[in-house]
Structure formats: structure tokens, C-alpha cells
Design a protein around this motif. Structure first.
Motif, mmCIF file in Angstrom:
data_model
loop_
_atom_site.group_PDB
_atom_site.id
_atom_site.type_symbol
_atom_site.label_atom_id
_atom_site.label_comp_id
_atom_site.label_asym_id
_atom_site.label_seq_id
_atom_site.Cartn_x
_atom_site.Cartn_y
_atom_site.Cartn_z
ATOM 1 N N TYR A 35 17.337 56.311 -60.683
ATOM 2 C CA TYR A 35 17.816 57.678 -60.890
ATOM 3 C C TYR A 35 17.700 58.496 -59.603
ATOM 4 C CZ TYR A 35 18.755 62.165 -63.018
ATOM 5 O OH TYR A 35 19.325 63.386 -63.321
ATOM 6 N N GLU A 36 16.541 58.476 -58.979
ATOM 7 C CA GLU A 36 16.335 59.317 -57.793
ATOM 8 C C GLU A 36 16.945 58.716 -56.531
ATOM 9 O OE1 GLU A 36 12.190 60.330 -57.469
ATOM 10 O OE2 GLU A 36 12.424 61.960 -58.928
ATOM 11 N N ALA A 37 17.036 57.389 -56.451
ATOM 12 C CA ALA A 37 17.587 56.753 -55.251
ATOM 13 C C ALA A 37 19.076 56.992 -55.097
ATOM 14 C CB ALA A 37 17.310 55.247 -55.281
ATOM 15 N N ASN A 38 19.758 57.252 -56.198
ATOM 16 C CA ASN A 38 21.216 57.386 -56.161
ATOM 17 C C ASN A 38 21.710 58.794 -56.463
ATOM 18 O OD1 ASN A 38 22.126 54.345 -56.045
ATOM 19 N ND2 ASN A 38 20.539 54.436 -57.609
ATOM 20 N N ASN A 39 20.803 59.690 -56.810
ATOM 21 C CA ASN A 39 21.197 61.040 -57.201
ATOM 22 C C ASN A 39 20.249 62.053 -56.568
ATOM 23 O OD1 ASN A 39 23.260 60.325 -59.466
ATOM 24 N ND2 ASN A 39 21.428 59.152 -60.013
ATOM 25 N N ALA A 40 20.799 63.158 -56.120
ATOM 26 C CA ALA A 40 19.975 64.210 -55.531
ATOM 27 C C ALA A 40 19.402 65.069 -56.651
ATOM 28 C CB ALA A 40 20.812 65.065 -54.580
ATOM 29 N N ALA A 41 18.620 64.421 -57.508
ATOM 30 C CA ALA A 41 18.035 65.087 -58.666
ATOM 31 C C ALA A 41 16.651 64.509 -58.911
ATOM 32 C CB ALA A 41 18.920 64.893 -59.897
ATOM 33 N N PRO A 197 23.075 36.673 -51.331
ATOM 34 C CA PRO A 197 22.043 37.112 -50.385
ATOM 35 C C PRO A 197 22.229 38.556 -49.924
ATOM 36 C CG PRO A 197 22.918 34.957 -49.764
ATOM 37 C CD PRO A 197 23.809 35.491 -50.843
ATOM 38 N N ALA A 198 23.466 39.035 -49.938
ATOM 39 C CA ALA A 198 23.739 40.397 -49.468
ATOM 40 C C ALA A 198 23.565 41.445 -50.559
ATOM 41 C CB ALA A 198 25.155 40.473 -48.899
ATOM 42 N N ASP A 199 23.433 41.015 -51.814
ATOM 43 C CA ASP A 199 23.304 41.958 -52.924
ATOM 44 C C ASP A 199 22.472 41.311 -54.021
ATOM 45 O OD1 ASP A 199 23.479 43.794 -54.950
ATOM 46 O OD2 ASP A 199 25.660 43.679 -55.192
ATOM 47 N N PRO A 200 21.180 41.615 -54.092
ATOM 48 C CA PRO A 200 20.306 40.977 -55.076
ATOM 49 C C PRO A 200 20.752 41.178 -56.523
ATOM 50 C CG PRO A 200 19.013 42.144 -53.429
ATOM 51 C CD PRO A 200 20.451 42.523 -53.197
ATOM 52 N N LEU A 201 21.502 42.256 -56.794
ATOM 53 C CA LEU A 201 21.942 42.497 -58.170
ATOM 54 C C LEU A 201 23.134 41.624 -58.545
ATOM 55 C CD1 LEU A 201 20.758 44.509 -60.303
ATOM 56 C CD2 LEU A 201 22.872 45.804 -60.022
ATOM 57 N N HIS A 202 23.799 41.079 -57.545
ATOM 58 C CA HIS A 202 24.926 40.168 -57.820
ATOM 59 C C HIS A 202 24.339 38.781 -58.055
ATOM 60 C CE1 HIS A 202 28.863 38.614 -58.112
ATOM 61 N NE2 HIS A 202 29.048 38.258 -56.856
ATOM 62 N N ARG A 279 30.515 30.749 -65.151
ATOM 63 C CA ARG A 279 29.231 31.445 -65.308
ATOM 64 C C ARG A 279 29.435 32.720 -66.112
ATOM 65 N NH1 ARG A 279 29.442 35.957 -62.142
ATOM 66 N NH2 ARG A 279 30.839 35.949 -60.327
ATOM 67 N N ALA A 280 28.318 33.310 -66.528
ATOM 68 C CA ALA A 280 28.367 34.659 -67.093
ATOM 69 C C ALA A 280 28.518 35.665 -65.960
ATOM 70 C CB ALA A 280 27.081 34.940 -67.869
ATOM 71 N N ILE A 281 28.959 36.867 -66.294
ATOM 72 C CA ILE A 281 29.061 37.898 -65.267
ATOM 73 C C ILE A 281 27.681 38.207 -64.704
ATOM 74 C CG2 ILE A 281 31.154 38.969 -66.167
ATOM 75 C CD1 ILE A 281 29.348 41.138 -67.428
ATOM 76 N N SER A 282 27.652 38.639 -63.466
ATOM 77 C CA SER A 282 26.398 39.008 -62.819
ATOM 78 C C SER A 282 25.986 40.410 -63.250
ATOM 79 C CB SER A 282 26.558 38.963 -61.297
ATOM 80 O OG SER A 282 27.365 40.045 -60.847
ATOM 81 N N LEU A 283 24.754 40.765 -62.946
ATOM 82 C CA LEU A 283 24.278 42.107 -63.239
ATOM 83 C C LEU A 283 25.084 43.155 -62.470
ATOM 84 C CD1 LEU A 283 20.440 41.397 -63.192
ATOM 85 C CD2 LEU A 283 21.816 41.987 -65.209
ATOM 86 N N ARG A 284 25.457 42.854 -61.224
ATOM 87 C CA ARG A 284 26.270 43.794 -60.452
ATOM 88 C C ARG A 284 27.634 43.974 -61.098
ATOM 89 N NH1 ARG A 284 25.026 47.773 -57.779
ATOM 90 N NH2 ARG A 284 23.798 46.655 -56.212
ATOM 91 N N GLU A 285 28.224 42.886 -61.549
ATOM 92 C CA GLU A 285 29.537 42.986 -62.198
ATOM 93 C C GLU A 285 29.437 43.810 -63.474
ATOM 94 O OE1 GLU A 285 31.499 38.800 -60.608
ATOM 95 O OE2 GLU A 285 30.082 38.783 -62.290
ATOM 96 N N ALA A 286 28.356 43.634 -64.237
ATOM 97 C CA ALA A 286 28.162 44.442 -65.442
ATOM 98 C C ALA A 286 28.042 45.918 -65.086
ATOM 99 C CB ALA A 286 26.915 43.969 -66.190
ATOM 100 N N ALA A 287 27.284 46.219 -64.018
ATOM 101 C CA ALA A 287 27.127 47.616 -63.593
ATOM 102 C C ALA A 287 28.459 48.209 -63.144
ATOM 103 C CB ALA A 287 26.096 47.710 -62.474
ATOM 104 N N MET A 288 29.264 47.420 -62.437
ATOM 105 C CA MET A 288 30.561 47.923 -61.983
ATOM 106 C C MET A 288 31.521 48.118 -63.151
ATOM 107 S SD MET A 288 30.881 45.779 -58.413
ATOM 108 C CE MET A 288 32.525 46.393 -57.988
ATOM 109 N N ALA A 294 29.617 50.133 -56.365
ATOM 110 C CA ALA A 294 29.171 48.793 -55.982
ATOM 111 C C ALA A 294 27.859 48.804 -55.215
ATOM 112 C CB ALA A 294 30.253 48.108 -55.148
ATOM 113 N N ASP A 295 27.482 49.948 -54.652
ATOM 114 C CA ASP A 295 26.237 50.026 -53.891
ATOM 115 C C ASP A 295 25.139 50.785 -54.639
ATOM 116 O OD1 ASP A 295 27.369 52.528 -53.778
ATOM 117 O OD2 ASP A 295 27.148 52.775 -51.605
ATOM 118 N N TYR A 296 25.310 51.012 -55.939
ATOM 119 C CA TYR A 296 24.289 51.720 -56.713
ATOM 120 C C TYR A 296 23.026 50.860 -56.737
ATOM 121 C CZ TYR A 296 22.900 55.235 -60.222
ATOM 122 O OH TYR A 296 22.301 56.283 -60.891
#
Length: 346
Positions: A35-41, A197-202, A279-288, A294-296
Motif C-alpha cells: 500500500y505505502e510503496a505504491n501510493n503516496a498515502a 529473475p527480473a520480476d520475482p512476482l512473475h 502452466r497456470a498464470i503467474s502472480l504478476r499476470e494475475a495482478a495485471m 506491471a511494476d506494482y
């Protein structure tokens, strides 16, 4: 102010749509970092049921226009709840009324609530709406794919205002559907159980040899009925299995995806198979597909990625795009109420 803010899906959408969000409140401390890393709140770890009017008033400060937003936990009403309406979930029902209590105590100029459509079937919603005296109110069940959210997700959207009689509704004109391909088609291919390797959530969940054979035999938009009989589970061969054609399914590239749930990382939990990769979708794909950028960031650098907790945070989130549409609709209402026009912020 965003109550039940989770990882910030609604907050991020409101900000994108022109609303300044001061803080989010949630009882789940795993939401604090994203929440705080991605929002100025500011993230406030607190049970919304224990909040008092003075707590929110101090956070609103001297704002001319105040918006109280929230999405009370929906498990008591959701058809996706595996646990059913048990005693633990029943304890969450009063959170809708707790939100209403805070609205009546703080009297913000604007209110929005997002929830599952099943909430309309319960008297708690009627009690909530009836308690908001002096507000102009609007609500509707919205198919999120019509708003540019790349998934078939029906949600109840509620808006309320004390700013006169100008039209109050969700403005959906000119919005187009977005496909799975447009959303995740550009991501790096990965195998089942592999992490980018470039995106741990993917990262995608591993598959058993049986499920790997099943997904290889699956076609986009198809069902387990397309498999050879030896790949079908015993429950599939029962009459009751006919009720679940979407489990072990692949998404289609050029259609919106299915509703993202807390189990969206599992191939056997719904139509969560990648359209092309085995494969199943990745966590990053689910978030997108939940329209997070993509950088959340969901965990600090070097933080551990757990499928169960990340799936819960992503699946429970309000789609960012829905929050953006809500923000723009409220700003349009504010401008009409004050006789203003053009772009503006709340």
C-alpha cells in the motif's frame, strides 16, 4: 480515505482518476508494504469496526471535499467462498454497517462502496442504504470487462453524495473491453514452477506430471471434457462434475480473463491456465489482469513470495481500473454540482 484498503487497488485507481487519497485502513498488516510503496498515502493497521469519527476527521484535516471509500470483506456473500456462510464469516457482515456508521458520524460529502453483487440479496444492504439520510444515492451491478478490466468480474458499485441534485452515476461511455493478450501478452515466457529473475512476482506454481499432461491436452476456452479419458479425474466422470466445466481451463488470448480469485495461481482452481504456455498464470499476470501496473511492488526487495498470501492479496483487491472509473465519475458529479467544467481533482 480508503477503508478495507487491502494492497491499494481502489486507492491506486482513485489517484489515477484524480483523487488525493490521504490514508488507507486495513486490519491485515501484510498490506502495509504494497500500500505505502505504491501510493503516496499512509497505511493504518486498524479494525474498521473500532474506528471512531474523530480518527477519520483528523486524517481528513481541513479538506473542502471529503470522500470515504471502502469495500467491506465480501466472503459472507461471495459464491467463490469455499467455507460457506459459517460463523467466522458471519462476523464480517456487520462491517458493512460499520462503514455506514462512520459515514453518518463523519458526514463526508462523497461516499463510494464496492462489493459483490450478492450483497444486494441481504437485508444488511437495505439497512446500510436506509441509514444514509441526506445523501443522494446510486448503485448498480457492473460488469468490469465493460470498463476496460480484462476479466469477467461483476461488482456492485455504490455512490452517494451530499452535493446537490446533479447526476450521480458511473460514467462508462467510450470504454472498451481489453483482452488477455493486450494485458499480459508481452511478459517474458516462463515454465511451470519458474520465476522471472527480473520480476520475482512473475512466478508460476509448479505442476504435477498429471496436471502437466492435462494442460498440454487443454485448448484455450475449452474444458476438461476435451481430455482423453485417462486424464480425467474421478469427480469429472460423475454427474456432479458437469457443474464445473471451467476448472483446469485455459484462458483465451483475445477475450477477457475469468474473475481473479484468491486461488487464481492454481491451474486446477478455475480457468487460470495460460493461453499458450503449459502452466497456470503467474502472480504478476494475475495482478495485471486486476489492472495493477506491471511494476506494482507487492513485497520488499528480497522478500519471500508465498503463493497463498499473494493470491489472497491480489484476488481480494479492487481492480485499479474500476477505482479510476469511480474517481472520474465522482469528479464529473462534483464539477456539475459546482458549475465547473474541464479536468479537476478531488
Amino acid at each position: 480515505m480508503d477503508l478495507f484498503c487491502g494492497v491499494g487497488g481502489l486507492t491506486h485507481g482513485l489517484v489515477r482518476g484524480g483523487v488525493h487519497v490521504a490514508a488507507g485502513v486495513d486490519i491485515d498488516n501484510t498490506c502495509s508494504y504494497p500500500y505505502e510503496a505504491n501510493n503516496a498515502a499512509k497505511f493504518i493497521e486498524r479494525d474498521v469496526a473500532s474506528l471512531k469519527a474523530v480518527d477519520l476527521s483528523s486524517l481528513f484535516g481541513n479538506a473542502d471535499l471529503r470522500l470515504l471509500a471502502g469495500c467491506a470483506p465480501c466472503q459472507p456473500f461471495s459464491k467463490y467462498s469455499r467455507s460457506g456462510r459459517n460463523a467466522d464469516y458471519d462476523k464480517q457482515w456487520p462491517l458493512v454497517l460499520a462503514f455506514g456508521r462512520l459515514v453518518n458520524q463523519v458526514r463526508p460529502e462523497l461516499v463510494t462502496m464496492e462489493n459483490v453483487p450478492q450483497l444486494l440479496e441481504h437485508d444488511v444492504f437495505e439497512r446500510f442504504v436506509g441509514s444514509l439520510r441526506g445523501y443522494k444515492k446510486w448503485w448498480s451491478v457492473v460488469e468490469c470487462s465493460s470498463l476496460g478490466v480484462p476479466q469477467t468480474r461483476r461488482r456492485l458499485v455504490f455512490l452517494a453524495s451530499r452535493l446537490g441534485d446533479s447526476e450521480l452515476r458511473l460514467h462508462t461511455d467510450g470504454l472498451a473491453k481489453v483482452s488477455v493478450r493486450e494485458t499480459i501478452g508481452g511478459l517474458r515466457p516462463i515454465a511451470a514452477g519458474e520465476q522471472d529473475p527480473a520480476d520475482p512476482l512473475h512466478v508460476s506454481a509448479s505442476l504435477t506430471s498429471l496436471n502437466f499432461a492435462r494442460i498440454k491436452a487443454s485448448r484455450p476456452g475449452g474444458t476438461w471434457r476435451d481430455w482423453p479419458e485417462q486424464l480425467q479425474a474421478a469427480c469429472h466422470r460423475k454427474a456432479s462434475g458437469a457443474t464445473y466445466p471451467s476448472v483446469y481451463g485455459r484462458m483465451e488470448w483475445d477475450q477477457p480473463g475469468p474473475t481473479m480469485t484468491t486461488q487464481c495461481f492454481g491451474y486446477g482452481n478455475g480457468r487460470f491456465g495460460h493461453p499458450e504456455q503449459h502452466r497456470a498464470i503467474s502472480l504478476r499476470e494475475a495482478a495485471m489482469l486486476q489492472t495493477f501496473p506491471a511494476d506494482y511492488s507487492f513485497v520488499p526487495e528480497g522478500g519471500k513470495i508465498k503463493f497463498s498470501s499473494m493470491g489472497r492479496l491480489i484476488g481480494n483487491a479492487v481492480p485499479v481500473r474500476l477505482g479510476e472509473v469511480i474517481a472520474k465519475s465522482l469528479i464529473t458529479h462534483v464539477q456539475a454540482s459546482s458549475g465547473l467544467s474541464g479536468a479537476g481533482r478531488l
